[in-house]
Design a protein around this motif. Structure first.
Motif, short mmCIF file in Angstrom:
data_model
loop_
_atom_site.label_atom_id
_atom_site.label_comp_id
_atom_site.label_asym_id
_atom_site.label_seq_id
_atom_site.Cartn_x
_atom_site.Cartn_y
_atom_site.Cartn_z
N GLY A 81 6.52 5.39 11.64
CA GLY A 81 5.47 6.41 11.65
C GLY A 81 4.12 5.91 11.18
O GLY A 81 3.15 6.67 11.15
N VAL A 82 4.06 4.63 10.81
CA VAL A 82 2.79 4.04 10.38
C VAL A 82 2.14 3.36 11.59
O VAL A 82 2.66 2.34 12.06
CB VAL A 82 2.98 3.01 9.24
CG1 VAL A 82 1.64 2.44 8.80
CG2 VAL A 82 3.71 3.65 8.07
N LYS A 96 -2.89 0.81 5.91
CA LYS A 96 -1.56 0.56 6.46
C LYS A 96 -0.60 0.11 5.35
O LYS A 96 0.54 0.59 5.27
CB LYS A 96 -1.62 -0.49 7.56
CG LYS A 96 -0.30 -0.70 8.29
CD LYS A 96 -0.38 -1.90 9.22
CE LYS A 96 -1.44 -1.74 10.27
NZ LYS A 96 -1.46 -2.89 11.22
N ALA A 97 -1.07 -0.81 4.51
CA ALA A 97 -0.23 -1.30 3.40
C ALA A 97 0.16 -0.14 2.49
O ALA A 97 1.32 -0.01 2.07
CB ALA A 97 -0.98 -2.37 2.62
N TYR A 98 -0.80 0.71 2.17
CA TYR A 98 -0.56 1.86 1.29
C TYR A 98 0.48 2.80 1.89
O TYR A 98 1.42 3.23 1.21
CB TYR A 98 -1.87 2.59 1.04
CG TYR A 98 -1.77 3.76 0.11
CD1 TYR A 98 -1.85 3.59 -1.27
CD2 TYR A 98 -1.59 5.06 0.59
CE1 TYR A 98 -1.76 4.67 -2.14
CE2 TYR A 98 -1.50 6.14 -0.27
CZ TYR A 98 -1.58 5.93 -1.63
OH TYR A 98 -1.48 7.00 -2.48
N ARG A 99 0.32 3.12 3.17
CA ARG A 99 1.22 4.06 3.82
C ARG A 99 2.63 3.48 3.96
O ARG A 99 3.63 4.19 3.79
CB ARG A 99 0.68 4.45 5.20
CG ARG A 99 -0.58 5.29 5.16
CD ARG A 99 -0.33 6.64 4.50
NE ARG A 99 0.58 7.46 5.30
CZ ARG A 99 1.58 8.17 4.80
NH1 ARG A 99 1.82 8.16 3.49
NH2 ARG A 99 2.35 8.90 5.59
N ASN A 116 -5.75 5.61 -4.73
CA ASN A 116 -5.78 5.24 -3.33
C ASN A 116 -6.71 4.04 -3.17
O ASN A 116 -7.92 4.17 -3.39
CB ASN A 116 -6.26 6.41 -2.46
CG ASN A 116 -6.14 6.10 -0.98
OD1 ASN A 116 -6.66 5.10 -0.50
ND2 ASN A 116 -5.44 6.95 -0.26
N PRO A 117 -6.20 2.87 -2.82
CA PRO A 117 -7.04 1.67 -2.75
C PRO A 117 -8.13 1.76 -1.69
O PRO A 117 -9.20 1.19 -1.86
CB PRO A 117 -6.04 0.55 -2.44
CG PRO A 117 -4.89 1.25 -1.78
CD PRO A 117 -4.80 2.58 -2.45
N ASP A 118 -7.86 2.47 -0.61
CA ASP A 118 -8.85 2.61 0.45
C ASP A 118 -10.05 3.40 -0.07
O ASP A 118 -11.21 3.02 0.15
CB ASP A 118 -8.24 3.31 1.66
CG ASP A 118 -9.19 3.37 2.84
OD1 ASP A 118 -9.41 2.33 3.48
OD2 ASP A 118 -9.72 4.47 3.11
#
Length: 272
Positions: free
Chosen positions: A137-138, A147-150, A223-225
Protein backbone atom coordinates in the motif's frame (compact mmCIF):
# COMPACT_ATOMS: atom_id res chain seq x y z
CA UNK A 1 -18.68 27.89 10.87
CA UNK A 2 -20.91 24.85 10.57
CA UNK A 3 -23.05 24.22 7.52
CA UNK A 4 -26.15 22.02 7.60
CA UNK A 5 -26.26 18.72 5.73
CA UNK A 6 -28.69 20.31 3.27
CA UNK A 7 -26.24 23.14 2.57
CA UNK A 8 -23.45 20.63 2.09
CA UNK A 9 -25.50 18.58 -0.38
CA UNK A 10 -26.48 21.73 -2.28
CA UNK A 11 -22.84 22.85 -2.50
CA UNK A 12 -21.80 19.40 -3.70
CA UNK A 13 -24.53 19.42 -6.34
CA UNK A 14 -23.46 22.90 -7.43
CA UNK A 15 -19.85 21.89 -8.11
CA UNK A 16 -21.03 18.84 -10.05
CA UNK A 17 -23.20 21.12 -12.21
CA UNK A 18 -20.33 23.59 -12.71
CA UNK A 19 -17.99 20.76 -13.72
CA UNK A 20 -20.56 19.43 -16.20
CA UNK A 21 -20.73 22.88 -17.81
CA UNK A 22 -16.95 23.23 -17.95
CA UNK A 23 -16.49 19.79 -19.44
CA UNK A 24 -19.00 20.46 -22.20
CA UNK A 25 -18.30 24.12 -23.01
CA UNK A 26 -14.68 24.94 -22.11
CA UNK A 27 -12.08 23.83 -24.70
CA UNK A 28 -9.36 23.35 -22.08
CA UNK A 29 -11.50 21.36 -19.65
CA UNK A 30 -12.89 19.27 -22.49
CA UNK A 31 -9.38 18.22 -23.55
CA UNK A 32 -8.26 16.96 -20.15
CA UNK A 33 -7.59 13.28 -19.47
CA UNK A 34 -6.58 11.38 -16.35
CA UNK A 35 -3.01 11.44 -17.64
CA UNK A 36 -2.96 15.19 -18.28
CA UNK A 37 -4.48 15.94 -14.87
CA UNK A 38 -2.05 13.74 -12.92
CA UNK A 39 0.90 16.22 -12.71
CA UNK A 40 -1.47 19.01 -11.72
CA UNK A 41 -3.02 16.83 -9.01
CA UNK A 42 0.43 16.24 -7.54
CA UNK A 43 1.10 20.00 -7.63
CA UNK A 44 -2.22 20.76 -5.93
CA UNK A 45 -1.43 18.21 -3.22
CA UNK A 46 1.89 19.91 -2.49
CA UNK A 47 0.22 23.32 -2.44
CA UNK A 48 -2.26 22.03 0.15
CA UNK A 49 0.62 20.58 2.16
CA UNK A 50 2.41 23.94 2.04
CA UNK A 51 -0.69 25.80 3.24
CA UNK A 52 -1.11 23.33 6.11
CA UNK A 53 2.51 23.69 7.23
CA UNK A 54 2.17 27.48 7.15
CA UNK A 55 -1.17 27.28 8.99
CA UNK A 56 -2.82 29.50 6.39
CA UNK A 57 -6.49 28.72 7.00
CA UNK A 58 -7.84 30.61 3.98
CA UNK A 59 -5.38 28.91 1.68
CA UNK A 60 -6.12 25.51 3.20
CA UNK A 61 -9.78 25.98 2.28
CA UNK A 62 -8.83 27.12 -1.22
CA UNK A 63 -6.39 24.28 -1.83
CA UNK A 64 -8.86 21.72 -0.53
CA UNK A 65 -11.28 23.00 -3.14
CA UNK A 66 -8.67 22.66 -5.88
CA UNK A 67 -7.93 19.09 -4.81
CA UNK A 68 -11.65 18.27 -4.62
CA UNK A 69 -12.04 19.53 -8.17
CA UNK A 70 -9.46 17.01 -9.31
CA UNK A 71 -11.25 14.15 -7.54
CA UNK A 72 -14.52 15.13 -9.20
CA UNK A 73 -12.78 15.62 -12.56
CA UNK A 74 -11.37 12.09 -12.51
CA UNK A 75 -14.81 10.74 -11.59
CA UNK A 76 -16.38 12.74 -14.42
CA UNK A 77 -13.94 11.30 -16.94
CA UNK A 78 -14.63 7.81 -15.60
CA UNK A 79 -18.35 8.41 -16.02
CA UNK A 80 -17.90 9.53 -19.62
CA UNK A 81 -15.96 6.34 -20.33
CA UNK A 82 -18.65 4.28 -18.59
CA UNK A 83 -16.11 2.92 -16.09
CA UNK A 84 -17.11 4.56 -12.78
CA UNK A 85 -18.65 7.78 -11.51
CA UNK A 86 -18.67 9.84 -8.32
CA UNK A 87 -21.31 7.55 -6.78
CA UNK A 88 -18.97 4.57 -7.23
CA UNK A 89 -16.10 6.56 -5.74
CA UNK A 90 -18.08 7.60 -2.66
CA UNK A 91 -19.74 4.21 -2.10
CA UNK A 92 -16.42 2.40 -2.40
CA UNK A 93 -14.96 4.78 0.18
CA UNK A 94 -17.90 4.34 2.57
CA UNK A 95 -17.81 0.54 2.26
CA UNK A 96 -14.06 0.53 2.94
CA UNK A 97 -14.36 2.79 5.98
CA UNK A 98 -17.15 0.68 7.47
CA UNK A 99 -15.22 -2.55 6.84
CA UNK A 100 -12.00 -1.22 8.34
CA UNK A 101 -13.70 0.19 11.45
CA UNK A 102 -15.42 -2.86 12.97
CA UNK A 103 -14.95 -1.27 16.40
CA UNK A 104 -17.35 1.48 15.28
CA UNK A 105 -19.76 -0.34 12.95
CA UNK A 106 -19.62 -3.81 14.51
CA UNK A 107 -18.97 -5.49 17.84
CA UNK A 108 -15.16 -5.54 17.79
CA UNK A 109 -13.51 -3.87 20.78
CA UNK A 110 -10.14 -2.06 20.74
CA UNK A 111 -7.99 -0.74 23.56
CA UNK A 112 -6.48 2.27 21.83
CA UNK A 113 -5.60 3.91 18.52
CA UNK A 114 -2.55 1.64 18.09
CA UNK A 115 -4.84 -1.38 18.00
CA UNK A 116 -7.07 0.42 15.49
CA UNK A 117 -4.10 0.86 13.16
CA UNK A 118 -3.04 -2.77 13.61
CA UNK A 119 -6.53 -4.03 12.76
CA UNK A 120 -6.68 -1.64 9.80
CA UNK A 121 -3.53 -3.08 8.24
CA UNK A 122 -4.62 -6.67 8.81
CA UNK A 123 -8.05 -6.01 7.30
CA UNK A 124 -6.46 -4.43 4.23
CA UNK A 125 -4.62 -7.68 3.45
CA UNK A 126 -7.90 -9.62 3.62
CA UNK A 127 -9.87 -7.44 1.21
CA UNK A 128 -10.78 -9.06 -2.10
CA UNK A 129 -9.15 -6.28 -4.13
CA UNK A 130 -6.95 -4.98 -1.35
CA UNK A 131 -3.22 -4.97 -0.69
CA UNK A 132 -2.05 -8.55 -0.30
CA UNK A 133 1.22 -7.55 1.33
CA UNK A 134 1.76 -5.16 4.22
CA UNK A 135 4.00 -2.79 2.23
CA UNK A 136 2.11 -2.97 -1.07
CA UNK A 137 0.00 0.00 0.00
CA UNK A 138 3.04 2.29 -0.05
CA UNK A 139 3.24 3.87 -3.53
CA UNK A 140 6.57 3.57 -5.36
CA UNK A 141 6.21 7.21 -6.40
CA UNK A 142 6.22 8.63 -2.86
CA UNK A 143 9.21 10.87 -2.06
CA UNK A 144 11.88 8.64 -0.42
CA UNK A 145 11.72 10.28 3.01
CA UNK A 146 7.96 9.90 3.24
CA UNK A 147 8.16 6.40 1.73
CA UNK A 148 10.61 5.28 4.43
CA UNK A 149 8.32 6.66 7.14
CA UNK A 150 5.21 4.98 5.75
CA UNK A 151 6.97 1.63 5.25
CA UNK A 152 8.23 1.64 8.83
CA UNK A 153 4.83 2.70 10.13
CA UNK A 154 3.08 -0.12 8.29
CA UNK A 155 5.63 -2.66 9.55
CA UNK A 156 5.04 -1.36 13.08
CA UNK A 157 1.30 -1.91 12.70
CA UNK A 158 1.84 -5.68 12.43
CA UNK A 159 4.35 -5.83 15.28
CA UNK A 160 7.68 -5.42 13.45
CA UNK A 161 9.29 -2.75 15.59
CA UNK A 162 11.71 -2.13 18.44
CA UNK A 163 10.57 -3.34 21.85
CA UNK A 164 11.81 -0.08 23.38
CA UNK A 165 12.18 3.06 21.30
CA UNK A 166 15.51 3.90 22.93
CA UNK A 167 16.99 0.83 21.24
CA UNK A 168 16.95 2.66 17.93
CA UNK A 169 19.89 4.85 18.92
CA UNK A 170 22.34 1.94 18.83
CA UNK A 171 21.22 1.30 15.26
CA UNK A 172 21.58 4.97 14.33
CA UNK A 173 25.10 5.01 15.75
CA UNK A 174 25.98 1.77 13.97
CA UNK A 175 24.77 3.05 10.60
CA UNK A 176 26.58 6.38 11.01
CA UNK A 177 29.79 4.54 11.83
CA UNK A 178 29.50 2.32 8.75
CA UNK A 179 28.81 5.36 6.57
CA UNK A 180 31.85 7.22 7.86
CA UNK A 181 34.02 4.13 7.47
CA UNK A 182 33.19 3.85 3.76
CA UNK A 183 33.84 7.56 3.21
CA UNK A 184 37.23 7.18 4.88
CA UNK A 185 37.93 4.13 2.70
CA UNK A 186 37.15 6.21 -0.37
CA UNK A 187 39.55 8.95 0.78
CA UNK A 188 42.30 6.41 1.38
CA UNK A 189 41.75 4.50 -1.87
CA UNK A 190 44.86 4.02 -4.01
CA UNK A 191 43.03 3.74 -7.32
CA UNK A 192 39.97 5.15 -9.06
CA UNK A 193 38.33 1.71 -9.09
CA UNK A 194 38.79 1.31 -5.32
CA UNK A 195 37.47 4.80 -4.71
CA UNK A 196 34.44 4.20 -6.94
CA UNK A 197 33.65 0.93 -5.15
CA UNK A 198 33.98 2.60 -1.74
CA UNK A 199 31.70 5.49 -2.78
CA UNK A 200 29.07 3.02 -3.98
CA UNK A 201 29.21 1.32 -0.58
CA UNK A 202 29.07 4.75 1.09
CA UNK A 203 25.92 5.60 -0.84
CA UNK A 204 24.32 2.40 0.39
CA UNK A 205 25.37 3.12 3.97
CA UNK A 206 24.07 6.68 3.69
CA UNK A 207 20.69 5.26 2.73
CA UNK A 208 20.79 2.93 5.74
CA UNK A 209 21.74 5.83 8.01
CA UNK A 210 18.93 8.06 6.75
CA UNK A 211 16.49 5.16 7.10
CA UNK A 212 17.54 4.74 10.73
CA UNK A 213 17.10 8.48 11.40
CA UNK A 214 13.59 8.29 9.93
CA UNK A 215 12.93 5.32 12.20
CA UNK A 216 14.09 7.26 15.27
CA UNK A 217 11.88 10.21 14.36
CA UNK A 218 8.87 7.94 13.94
CA UNK A 219 9.45 6.20 17.26
CA UNK A 220 9.51 9.56 19.05
CA UNK A 221 6.37 10.83 17.34
CA UNK A 222 8.00 13.15 14.83
CA UNK A 223 7.33 13.24 11.10
CA UNK A 224 10.72 13.57 9.35
CA UNK A 225 9.17 14.94 6.17
CA UNK A 226 7.48 17.77 8.07
CA UNK A 227 10.63 18.43 10.11
CA UNK A 228 12.85 18.63 7.02
CA UNK A 229 10.32 20.81 5.20
CA UNK A 230 10.36 23.29 8.09
CA UNK A 231 14.16 23.26 8.18
CA UNK A 232 14.29 23.94 4.42
CA UNK A 233 11.93 26.88 4.89
CA UNK A 234 14.11 28.17 7.73
CA UNK A 235 17.27 27.82 5.65
CA UNK A 236 15.62 29.64 2.72
CA UNK A 237 14.55 32.49 5.02
CA UNK A 238 17.98 32.91 6.58
CA UNK A 239 19.96 32.55 3.37
CA UNK A 240 17.68 35.05 1.63
CA UNK A 241 18.34 37.47 4.49
CA UNK A 242 22.07 36.96 3.99
CA UNK A 243 21.78 37.49 0.24
CA UNK A 244 19.61 40.60 0.48
CA UNK A 245 21.83 42.10 3.18
CA UNK A 246 24.83 41.60 0.90
CA UNK A 247 23.06 43.15 -2.10
CA UNK A 248 22.16 46.24 -0.05
CA UNK A 249 25.86 46.66 0.68
CA UNK A 250 26.60 46.51 -3.04
CA UNK A 251 28.60 43.32 -2.62
CA UNK A 252 28.56 39.80 -4.03
CA UNK A 253 28.38 36.67 -1.90
CA UNK A 254 31.22 35.13 -3.87
CA UNK A 255 33.51 37.97 -2.79
CA UNK A 256 32.75 37.60 0.92
CA UNK A 257 34.69 35.52 3.41
CA UNK A 258 32.97 32.73 5.30
CA UNK A 259 33.44 34.69 8.54
CA UNK A 260 31.61 37.69 7.04
CA UNK A 261 28.76 35.50 5.86
CA UNK A 262 28.56 33.76 9.24
CA UNK A 263 28.18 37.11 11.00
CA UNK A 264 25.17 38.03 8.86
CA UNK A 265 23.83 34.48 9.18
CA UNK A 266 23.87 34.88 12.96
CA UNK A 267 21.80 38.06 12.54
CA UNK A 268 19.29 36.10 10.50
CA UNK A 269 19.18 33.37 13.18
CA UNK A 270 18.40 35.95 15.85
CA UNK A 271 15.32 36.97 13.85
CA UNK A 272 13.98 33.42 13.83
Amino acid sequence: MKSSKTEKMEAFGRILDVLDELRSKCPWDREQTTESLRPQTIEETYELSDAILKNEEKNISKELGDLLLHVLFYAKIGEEQDKYDIVDVINFLCDKLIYRHPHVFSSVEVADSAEVVKNWELLKTKEKDGNKRVLSGVPDTLPPLLKAYRMQDKARAVGFDWEEKSQVWDKVGEELGEFRQELESASAASSDDERKAAMQRAESELGDYLFSIVNAARLYGLNPDTALEKTCAKFRRRFTYLEEHTIRQGRNLKDMSLAEMDAIWDEAKSLG
